[in-house]
Design a protein around this motif. Structure first.
Motif, PDB file in Angstrom:
ATOM      1  N   VAL A   1      -6.877  -1.513  14.161  1.00 14.68           N
ATOM      2  CA  VAL A   1      -6.979  -0.795  12.894  1.00 14.68           C
ATOM      3  C   VAL A   1      -7.852  -1.597  11.927  1.00 14.68           C
ATOM      4  O   VAL A   1      -7.593  -2.774  11.678  1.00 14.68           O
ATOM      5  CB  VAL A   1      -5.577  -0.558  12.287  1.00 14.68           C
ATOM      6  N   ALA A   2      -8.897  -0.937  11.398  1.00 15.00           N
ATOM      7  CA  ALA A   2      -9.770  -1.584  10.413  1.00 15.00           C
ATOM      8  C   ALA A   2      -9.057  -1.606   9.060  1.00 15.00           C
ATOM      9  O   ALA A   2      -8.324  -0.684   8.712  1.00 15.00           O
ATOM     10  CB  ALA A   2     -11.091  -0.834  10.300  1.00 15.00           C
ATOM     11  N   ARG A   3      -9.280  -2.667   8.305  1.00 15.32           N
ATOM     12  CA  ARG A   3      -8.638  -2.849   7.002  1.00 15.32           C
ATOM     13  C   ARG A   3      -9.634  -2.682   5.873  1.00 15.32           C
ATOM     14  O   ARG A   3     -10.809  -2.994   6.014  1.00 15.32           O
ATOM     15  CB  ARG A   3      -8.063  -4.261   6.884  1.00 15.32           C
ATOM     16  N   SER A   4      -9.133  -2.227   4.746  1.00 19.11           N
ATOM     17  CA  SER A   4      -9.904  -2.275   3.509  1.00 19.11           C
ATOM     18  C   SER A   4      -8.960  -2.780   2.432  1.00 19.11           C
ATOM     19  O   SER A   4      -7.738  -2.630   2.546  1.00 19.11           O
ATOM     20  CB  SER A   4     -10.474  -0.902   3.145  1.00 19.11           C
ATOM     21  N   SER A   5      -9.509  -3.401   1.407  1.00 19.06           N
ATOM     22  CA  SER A   5      -8.657  -3.909   0.334  1.00 19.06           C
ATOM     23  C   SER A   5      -9.279  -3.598  -1.007  1.00 19.06           C
ATOM     24  O   SER A   5     -10.500  -3.484  -1.147  1.00 19.06           O
ATOM     25  CB  SER A   5      -8.436  -5.411   0.484  1.00 19.06           C
ATOM     26  N   LYS A   6      -8.407  -3.424  -1.992  1.00 20.46           N
ATOM     27  CA  LYS A   6      -8.851  -3.175  -3.367  1.00 20.46           C
ATOM     28  C   LYS A   6      -7.742  -3.631  -4.305  1.00 20.46           C
ATOM     29  O   LYS A   6      -6.573  -3.769  -3.906  1.00 20.46           O
ATOM     30  CB  LYS A   6      -9.167  -1.698  -3.580  1.00 20.46           C
ATOM     31  N   CYS A   7      -8.105  -3.877  -5.544  1.00 21.95           N
ATOM     32  CA  CYS A   7      -7.125  -4.241  -6.571  1.00 21.95           C
ATOM     33  C   CYS A   7      -6.587  -2.965  -7.181  1.00 21.95           C
ATOM     34  O   CYS A   7      -7.343  -2.064  -7.527  1.00 21.95           O
ATOM     35  CB  CYS A   7      -7.772  -5.114  -7.636  1.00 21.95           C
ATOM     36  N   VAL A   8      -5.266  -2.879  -7.287  1.00 23.64           N
ATOM     37  CA  VAL A   8      -4.600  -1.712  -7.854  1.00 23.64           C
ATOM     38  C   VAL A   8      -3.652  -2.178  -8.942  1.00 23.64           C
ATOM     39  O   VAL A   8      -3.245  -3.349  -8.952  1.00 23.64           O
ATOM     40  CB  VAL A   8      -3.827  -0.910  -6.776  1.00 23.64           C
ATOM     41  N   PRO A   9      -3.279  -1.287  -9.873  1.00 20.81           N
ATOM     42  CA  PRO A   9      -2.331  -1.685 -10.923  1.00 20.81           C
ATOM     43  C   PRO A   9      -1.006  -2.130 -10.301  1.00 20.81           C
ATOM     44  O   PRO A   9      -0.506  -1.518  -9.377  1.00 20.81           O
ATOM     45  CB  PRO A   9      -2.140  -0.408 -11.727  1.00 20.81           C
ATOM     46  N   ARG A  10      -0.484  -3.220 -10.839  1.00 22.77           N
ATOM     47  CA  ARG A  10       0.812  -3.733 -10.383  1.00 22.77           C
ATOM     48  C   ARG A  10       1.903  -2.863 -10.986  1.00 22.77           C
ATOM     49  O   ARG A  10       1.945  -2.641 -12.181  1.00 22.77           O
ATOM     50  CB  ARG A  10       0.982  -5.172 -10.845  1.00 22.77           C
ATOM     51  N   VAL A  11       2.809  -2.370 -10.136  1.00 22.96           N
ATOM     52  CA  VAL A  11       3.915  -1.533 -10.596  1.00 22.96           C
ATOM     53  C   VAL A  11       5.155  -2.394 -10.661  1.00 22.96           C
ATOM     54  O   VAL A  11       5.518  -3.059  -9.686  1.00 22.96           O
ATOM     55  CB  VAL A  11       4.145  -0.351  -9.619  1.00 22.96           C
ATOM     56  N   VAL A  12       5.796  -2.415 -11.819  1.00 21.45           N
ATOM     57  CA  VAL A  12       7.015  -3.200 -11.998  1.00 21.45           C
ATOM     58  C   VAL A  12       8.183  -2.372 -11.520  1.00 21.45           C
ATOM     59  O   VAL A  12       8.423  -1.277 -12.010  1.00 21.45           O
ATOM     60  CB  VAL A  12       7.202  -3.604 -13.476  1.00 21.45           C
ATOM     61  N   ARG A  13       8.906  -2.892 -10.517  1.00 20.12           N
ATOM     62  CA  ARG A  13      10.077  -2.185  -9.969  1.00 20.12           C
ATOM     63  C   ARG A  13      11.328  -2.707 -10.643  1.00 20.12           C
ATOM     64  O   ARG A  13      11.459  -3.891 -10.893  1.00 20.12           O
ATOM     65  CB  ARG A  13      10.172  -2.400  -8.470  1.00 20.12           C
ATOM     66  N   LYS A  14      12.237  -1.811 -10.900  1.00 21.07           N
ATOM     67  CA  LYS A  14      13.505  -2.192 -11.547  1.00 21.07           C
ATOM     68  C   LYS A  14      14.578  -2.346 -10.521  1.00 21.07           C
ATOM     69  O   LYS A  14      14.624  -1.803  -9.514  1.00 21.07           O
ATOM     70  CB  LYS A  14      13.891  -1.156 -12.563  1.00 21.07           C
TER      71      LYS A  14
END
Length: 84
Positions: free
Chosen positions: A71-84
């Motif tokens: 499986v080929a990978r790609s990466s990107k920066c995404v907004p961090r979601v704060v989990r409660k």
């Protein structure tokens, strides 16, 4: 119990299992290094908290396409979601 009552109970239990499975799948796995990702499935998303993205964001690695080598990978920066 009547047949319709059993059917209703089964439907409610099946719905509860489905909601639980969906919510667990929606939560992305978080690792501290990209090298910690041993196997990545097609469409799977794993967040990497290695500090390489700007403040408030996290790197997301996604299995994008199937190749002869896996499986080929790609990466990107995404907004961090704060989990409660």
């Amino acid at each position: 119990m009547t047949h319709s009552r059993l059917f209703s109970i089964r439907a409610v239990l099946l719905a509860a299992v489905g909601v639980t499975a969906f919510s667990m799948a929606a939560q992305a796995q978080v690792v501290s290094r990209e090298s910690d990702i041993v196997s990545l499935r097609l469409g799977q998303r794993i967040q990497v908290d290695d500090g390489s993205c700007p403040t408030g964001q996290i790197k997301e690695v996604t299995g994008t396409t199937l190749t002869p080598d896996g499986v080929a990978r790609s990466s990107k920066c995404v907004p961090r979601v704060v989990r409660k």
